[in-house]
Design a protein around this motif. Structure first.
Motif, PDB file in Angstrom:
ATOM      1  N   ALA A 174      38.827  37.261  46.929  1.00 31.35           N
ATOM      2  CA  ALA A 174      38.790  36.782  48.312  1.00 31.35           C
ATOM      3  C   ALA A 174      39.024  37.878  49.345  1.00 31.35           C
ATOM      4  O   ALA A 174      38.574  37.764  50.486  1.00 31.35           O
ATOM      5  CB  ALA A 174      39.809  35.655  48.505  1.00 31.35           C
ATOM      6  N   LEU A 175      39.733  38.943  48.954  1.00 31.75           N
ATOM      7  CA  LEU A 175      39.985  40.052  49.884  1.00 31.75           C
ATOM      8  C   LEU A 175      39.829  41.377  49.147  1.00 31.75           C
ATOM      9  O   LEU A 175      40.339  41.537  48.039  1.00 31.75           O
ATOM     10  CB  LEU A 175      41.403  39.991  50.458  1.00 31.75           C
ATOM     11  CG  LEU A 175      41.818  38.777  51.290  1.00 31.75           C
ATOM     12  CD1 LEU A 175      43.286  38.903  51.678  1.00 31.75           C
ATOM     13  CD2 LEU A 175      40.939  38.629  52.528  1.00 31.75           C
ATOM     14  N   LEU A 176      39.153  42.326  49.774  1.00 25.44           N
ATOM     15  CA  LEU A 176      39.126  43.691  49.278  1.00 25.44           C
ATOM     16  C   LEU A 176      40.179  44.512  50.042  1.00 25.44           C
ATOM     17  O   LEU A 176      40.650  44.092  51.101  1.00 25.44           O
ATOM     18  CB  LEU A 176      37.729  44.296  49.471  1.00 25.44           C
ATOM     19  CG  LEU A 176      36.633  43.733  48.557  1.00 25.44           C
ATOM     20  CD1 LEU A 176      35.281  44.347  48.922  1.00 25.44           C
ATOM     21  CD2 LEU A 176      36.939  43.963  47.088  1.00 25.44           C
ATOM     22  N   PRO A 177      40.552  45.673  49.524  1.00 22.63           N
ATOM     23  CA  PRO A 177      41.619  46.462  50.153  1.00 22.63           C
ATOM     24  C   PRO A 177      41.395  46.762  51.639  1.00 22.63           C
ATOM     25  O   PRO A 177      42.349  46.798  52.416  1.00 22.63           O
ATOM     26  CB  PRO A 177      41.625  47.746  49.318  1.00 22.63           C
ATOM     27  CG  PRO A 177      41.197  47.297  47.969  1.00 22.63           C
ATOM     28  CD  PRO A 177      40.144  46.257  48.226  1.00 22.63           C
TER      29      PRO A 177
ATOM     30  N   HIS B  86      39.629  32.303  38.614  1.00 20.08           N
ATOM     31  CA  HIS B  86      39.591  31.844  37.225  1.00 20.08           C
ATOM     32  C   HIS B  86      38.148  31.624  36.783  1.00 20.08           C
ATOM     33  O   HIS B  86      37.213  31.671  37.588  1.00 20.08           O
ATOM     34  CB  HIS B  86      40.410  30.560  37.063  1.00 20.08           C
ATOM     35  CG  HIS B  86      40.013  29.466  38.019  1.00 20.08           C
ATOM     36  ND1 HIS B  86      38.958  28.618  37.788  1.00 20.08           N
ATOM     37  CD2 HIS B  86      40.533  29.093  39.221  1.00 20.08           C
ATOM     38  CE1 HIS B  86      38.839  27.763  38.794  1.00 20.08           C
ATOM     39  NE2 HIS B  86      39.783  28.035  39.683  1.00 20.08           N
ATOM     40  N   GLY B  87      37.961  31.370  35.519  1.00 16.32           N
ATOM     41  CA  GLY B  87      36.618  31.107  34.994  1.00 16.32           C
ATOM     42  C   GLY B  87      35.726  32.342  35.036  1.00 16.32           C
ATOM     43  O   GLY B  87      36.177  33.471  34.837  1.00 16.32           O
ATOM     44  N   LYS B  88      34.446  32.122  35.351  1.00 19.11           N
ATOM     45  CA  LYS B  88      33.458  33.202  35.334  1.00 19.11           C
ATOM     46  C   LYS B  88      33.280  33.860  36.701  1.00 19.11           C
ATOM     47  O   LYS B  88      32.329  34.619  36.901  1.00 19.11           O
ATOM     48  CB  LYS B  88      32.113  32.659  34.836  1.00 19.11           C
ATOM     49  CG  LYS B  88      32.148  32.113  33.423  1.00 19.11           C
ATOM     50  CD  LYS B  88      30.789  31.573  33.007  1.00 19.11           C
ATOM     51  CE  LYS B  88      30.825  31.028  31.585  1.00 19.11           C
ATOM     52  NZ  LYS B  88      29.503  30.476  31.168  1.00 19.11           N
ATOM     53  N   GLU B  89      34.165  33.568  37.635  1.00 19.82           N
ATOM     54  CA  GLU B  89      34.048  34.119  38.986  1.00 19.82           C
ATOM     55  C   GLU B  89      34.448  35.597  39.011  1.00 19.82           C
ATOM     56  O   GLU B  89      35.536  35.961  38.565  1.00 19.82           O
ATOM     57  CB  GLU B  89      34.938  33.333  39.949  1.00 19.82           C
ATOM     58  CG  GLU B  89      34.891  33.812  41.383  1.00 19.82           C
ATOM     59  CD  GLU B  89      33.500  33.766  41.953  1.00 19.82           C
ATOM     60  OE1 GLU B  89      32.927  34.854  42.185  1.00 19.82           O
ATOM     61  OE2 GLU B  89      32.977  32.645  42.156  1.00 19.82           O
ATOM     62  N   ASN B  90      33.553  36.449  39.527  1.00 20.01           N
ATOM     63  CA  ASN B  90      33.816  37.883  39.580  1.00 20.01           C
ATOM     64  C   ASN B  90      34.272  38.365  40.955  1.00 20.01           C
ATOM     65  O   ASN B  90      34.751  39.496  41.087  1.00 20.01           O
ATOM     66  CB  ASN B  90      32.555  38.663  39.189  1.00 20.01           C
ATOM     67  CG  ASN B  90      32.164  38.428  37.745  1.00 20.01           C
ATOM     68  OD1 ASN B  90      33.010  38.442  36.856  1.00 20.01           O
ATOM     69  ND2 ASN B  90      30.881  38.180  37.507  1.00 20.01           N
TER      70      ASN B  90
ATOM     71  N   ASP C  71      44.097  47.768  41.073  1.00 18.65           N
ATOM     72  CA  ASP C  71      45.332  47.433  41.789  1.00 18.65           C
ATOM     73  C   ASP C  71      45.787  48.571  42.700  1.00 18.65           C
ATOM     74  O   ASP C  71      46.335  48.341  43.784  1.00 18.65           O
ATOM     75  CB  ASP C  71      46.453  47.106  40.791  1.00 18.65           C
ATOM     76  CG  ASP C  71      46.210  45.803  40.040  1.00 18.65           C
ATOM     77  OD1 ASP C  71      45.418  44.980  40.547  1.00 18.65           O
ATOM     78  OD2 ASP C  71      46.810  45.607  38.970  1.00 18.65           O
ATOM     79  N   GLY C  72      45.563  49.805  42.267  1.00 21.59           N
ATOM     80  CA  GLY C  72      45.998  50.951  43.052  1.00 21.59           C
ATOM     81  C   GLY C  72      45.375  50.990  44.438  1.00 21.59           C
ATOM     82  O   GLY C  72      46.006  51.461  45.401  1.00 21.59           O
ATOM     83  N   ASP C  73      44.145  50.502  44.555  1.00 27.64           N
ATOM     84  CA  ASP C  73      43.484  50.475  45.867  1.00 27.64           C
ATOM     85  C   ASP C  73      44.181  49.491  46.802  1.00 27.64           C
ATOM     86  O   ASP C  73      44.276  49.733  48.013  1.00 27.64           O
ATOM     87  CB  ASP C  73      42.010  50.092  45.705  1.00 27.64           C
ATOM     88  CG  ASP C  73      41.188  51.198  45.072  1.00 27.64           C
ATOM     89  OD1 ASP C  73      41.768  52.253  44.730  1.00 27.64           O
ATOM     90  OD2 ASP C  73      39.959  51.016  44.897  1.00 27.64           O
ATOM     91  N   TYR C  74      44.653  48.386  46.244  1.00 21.75           N
ATOM     92  CA  TYR C  74      45.390  47.408  47.060  1.00 21.75           C
ATOM     93  C   TYR C  74      46.735  47.985  47.499  1.00 21.75           C
ATOM     94  O   TYR C  74      47.159  47.812  48.643  1.00 21.75           O
ATOM     95  CB  TYR C  74      45.606  46.112  46.283  1.00 21.75           C
ATOM     96  CG  TYR C  74      44.359  45.258  46.159  1.00 21.75           C
ATOM     97  CD1 TYR C  74      43.893  44.502  47.235  1.00 21.75           C
ATOM     98  CD2 TYR C  74      43.651  45.197  44.963  1.00 21.75           C
ATOM     99  CE1 TYR C  74      42.761  43.727  47.130  1.00 21.75           C
ATOM    100  CE2 TYR C  74      42.505  44.416  44.841  1.00 21.75           C
ATOM    101  CZ  TYR C  74      42.055  43.689  45.934  1.00 21.75           C
ATOM    102  OH  TYR C  74      40.921  42.926  45.839  1.00 21.75           O
TER     103      TYR C  74
ATOM    104  N   GLY D   3      41.341  42.098  41.586  1.00 22.03           N
ATOM    105  CA  GLY D   3      40.057  42.662  41.990  1.00 22.03           C
ATOM    106  C   GLY D   3      39.290  43.364  40.892  1.00 22.03           C
ATOM    107  O   GLY D   3      38.244  43.959  41.156  1.00 22.03           O
ATOM    108  N   GLU D   4      39.772  43.292  39.655  1.00 25.59           N
ATOM    109  CA  GLU D   4      39.158  44.095  38.594  1.00 25.59           C
ATOM    110  C   GLU D   4      37.702  43.712  38.328  1.00 25.59           C
ATOM    111  O   GLU D   4      36.870  44.585  38.036  1.00 25.59           O
ATOM    112  CB  GLU D   4      39.982  44.013  37.303  1.00 25.59           C
ATOM    113  CG  GLU D   4      40.114  42.627  36.710  1.00 25.59           C
ATOM    114  CD  GLU D   4      41.033  42.590  35.503  1.00 25.59           C
ATOM    115  OE1 GLU D   4      41.047  41.546  34.822  1.00 25.59           O
ATOM    116  OE2 GLU D   4      41.745  43.582  35.224  1.00 25.59           O
ATOM    117  N   ASN D   5      37.343  42.424  38.443  1.00 24.88           N
ATOM    118  CA  ASN D   5      35.951  42.028  38.210  1.00 24.88           C
ATOM    119  C   ASN D   5      35.033  42.403  39.366  1.00 24.88           C
ATOM    120  O   ASN D   5      33.808  42.359  39.237  1.00 24.88           O
ATOM    121  CB  ASN D   5      35.862  40.524  37.943  1.00 24.88           C
ATOM    122  CG  ASN D   5      36.450  40.133  36.608  1.00 24.88           C
ATOM    123  OD1 ASN D   5      36.588  40.960  35.710  1.00 24.88           O
ATOM    124  ND2 ASN D   5      36.824  38.880  36.459  1.00 24.88           N
ATOM    125  N   ALA D   6      35.648  42.764  40.488  1.00 24.90           N
ATOM    126  CA  ALA D   6      34.878  43.252  41.642  1.00 24.90           C
ATOM    127  C   ALA D   6      35.019  44.774  41.740  1.00 24.90           C
ATOM    128  O   ALA D   6      34.809  45.356  42.812  1.00 24.90           O
ATOM    129  CB  ALA D   6      35.361  42.589  42.932  1.00 24.90           C
TER     130      ALA D   6
END
Length: 376
Positions: free
Chosen positions: A16-19, A9-13, A46-49, A39-42
């Protein structure tokens, strides 16, 4: 076990886990449920997950179906009431500082783990999120200082004359400070470093920094490598030394923090007044009060031509690699609590599991957090 990955939430990009880490969990027979858009801000769709074996669901689905809830930041106020007593919450919620949140978790009987309190032992190094994120902060702090400085960092020999290198003062030689030294030296600056812990002197010198020694520092081996409170006499000598060096510096990078306490004041207003106009101060301790008296968290203050940048979350500005490092730390930690069948096993016989657990069954498990409540 179902591991629920929540969107920050907030301004965090970060996330916690990448695919790539999700794939490891699924190979361990753990079902991973990812909130849509987590993961969109990183820059991770979703497709990668899904390709890594995860399922995508709404935020409500993740809260309803997961055995373990995972995110980087503490829960938002509206999310606290959604956490079920049977679930485990894992994030980095700074329980030594945010004791009100600990009280809420206690009252609600929630099992919680705070990743910023993973014991600082050799065995736990691969799980140490503080070191991973401090590496990012130290690096980006120098880059921002260099971009804001009205002069070059390195020395230049030109037909128009010689450009002298920037003078950088780094306060605190923890992981962030050491990375700041390395990055500053790579950019060609001259670097001086202050820390109350004499044990870091050789590390500072090995990176090309000059260690500023002030005699009389109090050190505590039981502090697990952290700085501790100092005597008033030492603080006065320390202050004079820092003030004198800061006055000649183009950049000051503040990284000194004491867990659970307000950041030590190392750069008072009068020291800033003595600095040259155009100088830059980067304060990584801004969220706990700052090492500079004039720091405001998440703001840039200009005083007498000196820019004071209060920034405690540089990792959010490098979300891909920061998320990669964070996720690997999480994986290494959670391996301690996952059976061969993919079930959750809260093994409190393990010192890392017990030391990272904050609340469970209405009790506080971490000894440092427990001592805060016993002393009140």
């Amino acid at each position: 076990m179902i591991l629920g990955l929540l969107k920050e939430h907030g301004k965090e990009n970060r996330v916690a886990l990448l695919p790539e880490i999700v794939k490891t969990f699924t190979d361990m027979k753990v079902e991973v449920l990812v909130e849509k858009g987590a993961g969109e801000n990183a820059f991770t769709p979703d497709g990668d997950y899904e390709a890594a074996g995860a399922k995508i669901g709404s935020r409500a689905d993740v809260f309803k179906k997961s055995d373990v809830l995972l995110q980087i930041q503490p829960p938002a106020d509206e999310d606290i009431q959604k956490i079920q007593k049977s679930q485990v919450w894992i994030s980095a919620f700074n329980p030594l500082w945010d004791t009100d949140l600990v009280k809420t978790f206690l009252k609600d009987g929630v099992t919680t783990f705070s990743l910023d309190l993973i014991p600082r032992t050799t065995r736990a190094q691969a799980m140490d999120i503080l070191s991973s994120m401090a590496t990012v902060s130290g690096y980006l702090a120098v880059l921002e200082a260099a971009s804001k400085l009205p002069t070059f960092f390195p020395m230049f020999m030109t037909a128009a004359g010689t450009i002298r290198p920037a003078n950088v003062l780094i306060l605190g030689a923890g992981v962030a400070g050491l990375q700041a030294i390395a990055t500053s030296r790579k950019l060609g600056a001259q670097v001086q470093v202050f820390d109350v812990r004499s044990a870091v002197k050789e590390e500072v010198k090995s990176l090309g920094g000059k260690f500023v020694e002030v005699e009389g520092a109090t050190e505590d081996k039981a502090a697990g490598g952290y700085a501790v409170e100092q005597t008033e006499e030492y603080k006065q000598k320390q202050q004079q030394a820092i003030n004198d060096i800061a006055a000649k510096s183009n950049v000051v990078i503040c990284t000194a923090q004491i867990p659970g306490k307000k950041a030590p004041l190392l750069l008072p207003a009068e020291a800033v007044e003595r600095m040259k106009p155009g100088s830059v101060i980067i304060d990584l301790a801004a969220s706990t009060g700052g090492n500079c008296e004039l720091t405001k968290n998440d703001e840039t203050v200009v005083n007498n031509g000196v820019s004071i940048i209060g920034q405690s979350n540089y990792p959010s500005q490098m979300p891909m690699d920061a998320s990669k490092m964070f996720g690997k730390n999480v994986l290494n930690f959670m391996k301690l609590m996952i059976t061969e069948e993919g079930a959750l096993n809260l093994n409190f016989e393990d010192d890392i599991v017990k030391g990272t657990c904050i609340t469970h069954s209405g009790e506080i498990y971490n000894e440092r957090v427990k001592s805060l409540f016993e002393n009140k």
